[in-house]
Design an enzyme around this catalytic site. Sequence first.
Site, PDB file in Angstrom:
ATOM      1  N   GLU A 143       9.949  -3.431   3.255  1.00  0.00           N
ATOM      2  CA  GLU A 143       9.600  -4.314   2.148  1.00  0.00           C
ATOM      3  C   GLU A 143      10.092  -5.696   2.561  1.00  0.00           C
ATOM      4  O   GLU A 143      11.249  -6.051   2.365  1.00  0.00           O
ATOM      5  CB  GLU A 143      10.276  -3.896   0.842  1.00  0.00           C
ATOM      6  CG  GLU A 143       9.789  -4.745  -0.325  1.00  0.00           C
ATOM      7  CD  GLU A 143      10.863  -5.098  -1.354  1.00  0.00           C
ATOM      8  OE1 GLU A 143      10.492  -5.498  -2.478  1.00  0.00           O
ATOM      9  OE2 GLU A 143      12.062  -5.001  -1.042  1.00  0.00           O
ATOM     10  N   ASP A 201      14.348  -1.456   1.333  1.00  0.00           N
ATOM     11  CA  ASP A 201      14.339  -2.496   0.308  1.00  0.00           C
ATOM     12  C   ASP A 201      14.860  -3.822   0.881  1.00  0.00           C
ATOM     13  O   ASP A 201      15.842  -3.847   1.635  1.00  0.00           O
ATOM     14  CB  ASP A 201      15.242  -2.044  -0.847  1.00  0.00           C
ATOM     15  CG  ASP A 201      15.194  -2.966  -2.042  1.00  0.00           C
ATOM     16  OD1 ASP A 201      14.106  -3.145  -2.599  1.00  0.00           O
ATOM     17  OD2 ASP A 201      16.262  -3.503  -2.411  1.00  0.00           O
TER      18      ASP A 201
END
Length: 602
Positions: free
Chosen positions: A320, A231
């Site tokens: 990401e 993330d």
Amino acid sequence: MGRVTQDTTPTPTAPGTTVHPADSPGAPWWHDAVIYQVYPRSWADADGDGIGDLPGITARLPYLRDLGVDALWLSPFYVSPMNDAGYDVADYRDVDPRFGTLADADTLITTAHDLGLKVVVDLVPNHTSSEHAWFRAALAAGPGSPERDRYVFRDGKGPDGDEPPNNWPSVFGGRGWSRVTEADGTPGQWYLHIFDVTQPDLNWDNPEVREELESVLRFWCDRGVDGFRVDVAHGLVKKEGLPDWHGRMGVFDEVDADGGPLGVGHDAPTLEGHDGAPVLDHNATGNAPMWDQDGVHEIYRAWRKVLDSYGEPDRILCAEAWVKPETRLARYVRGDEMHQAFNFDFLDTHWDAAALTAVVESSLRSNDAVGAPTTWVLSNHDVVRHATRFGLDQDQPRTNGIRATDPQPDAALGLRRARAATALMLALPGGAYLYQGEELGLPEHTTMPDDVRQDPTYLRTDGEIAGRDGCRVPVPWVKDAPSLGFGPGDSPWLPQPEAYADLAVDQQEGVEGSTLELYRTLLSLRRSLRLGARALAWDALAGPQVVAFRATADDGDELLVVTNTGGEPVTLPAGEVLVSSAPLDGGLLPGDTTAWVRPSAS
């Protein structure tokens, strides 16, 4: 305001010239894997509390095997107060009771492996929850302590320190800094939270932080996971000195006529959050001091060594990273760093043949330059579902959520284009990610009542930005069952729209022409033909309204892939049509349709 893009992409390569070479025989599994994202809260609820859980996921794993994917990626299921749907982690080594137990996680991993599926889990290294033991210790220990050095604490500005250390805003609206009250009751230091106030940023200059997250990697690898989706991979390291930032932070780098970002929030070009602070979006990069700093690459080289130490088959890292230009993104997938990085430029491309052709070529060339496969994606838990996106005005910037009072999509057009876009994506070389429910053609919930919304983006902007709840609605499995088969109860954590009933799995299985059966066919052919490992060259059919390429295997077998984004039909060459996203009209490919054709021998 219309959507104006900054076109810096060179003219696509001439038809017949190889744009991307075939992958080497015996390439690792992740080079061309199709990975299915499961959002645990919304996939299957075994205990009836309205929230999806790990036992529910395990029970439904045969569905993924039958769908034809290679792996599943699980969004966070760790212990969390759930202020940001689990992306505020309080304990990286345990399962939140809402989702089950560590034993349930072990069972899920073992069951998936028995079914031939690999398991990728989310890792959230930019920040922890404010309820993490480290942050509570930091508050108790006070300024200058080793405990505080694990996070980004700073003294405030002004004579009383009552102004934040710099002007950075939060992605979710408002300021990116909050002031703490010290143990003696006096106003104290400020801590950085690029996201929610309950998500304090870790200090990645601290060796203890680096050691801890490497230990977390080993903990889950030892339990059998096959990789990590990372993330905010572009956000861990901040520019030295934390300088003020006066740039206009756009969403997904939409640009105005001067090449500058269009503003913030997908809904409107506004620059202020609910408390007057500018709204920052973590998808914009450029020279922003909180994103894409060179220091992140040292971290990922260390992580790669940890994963490589487990031997074969490879454990993977997927970034990401909302990074521009594509050459900067490619740095994350160099041979000693991450294995994959989501191609968000592709996700963010509107339904336009020239734009799609350009982004495919530029993406392939950027990643080929570092010897990495490209990883395609069209939907995830942070963006409006592509079955809805493609039914909106394609001349407008992509929206961040849709409310009942907003312009509504053309659902039929959106689904038709979404099916065509997926058929295009799954024929491209490299890997691909699918988001749960897209194989059912699920649209965004665009009329969700505001009083049930839970996304901090919506809450921190006082409803100015609708946020991501509409794409996170629980999946429909059975039309005539409580919560459409999501679980035994009638009240899922987010309400399902009426349209989901006719899109339930039991309404599509075995039904010719259904979106579910289209996905199964595409995935089966992709695997048997090894499309993800083929070379790509543009075909002469390509044009202003047509994406057309030839995917060629090492043995010379050729597949022609044609996507018609226009209104006029396109004549296909003679050959066997293996699959099409919508019915053909004789030898004509209608608008908003993709076909895979094995050309006749000339």
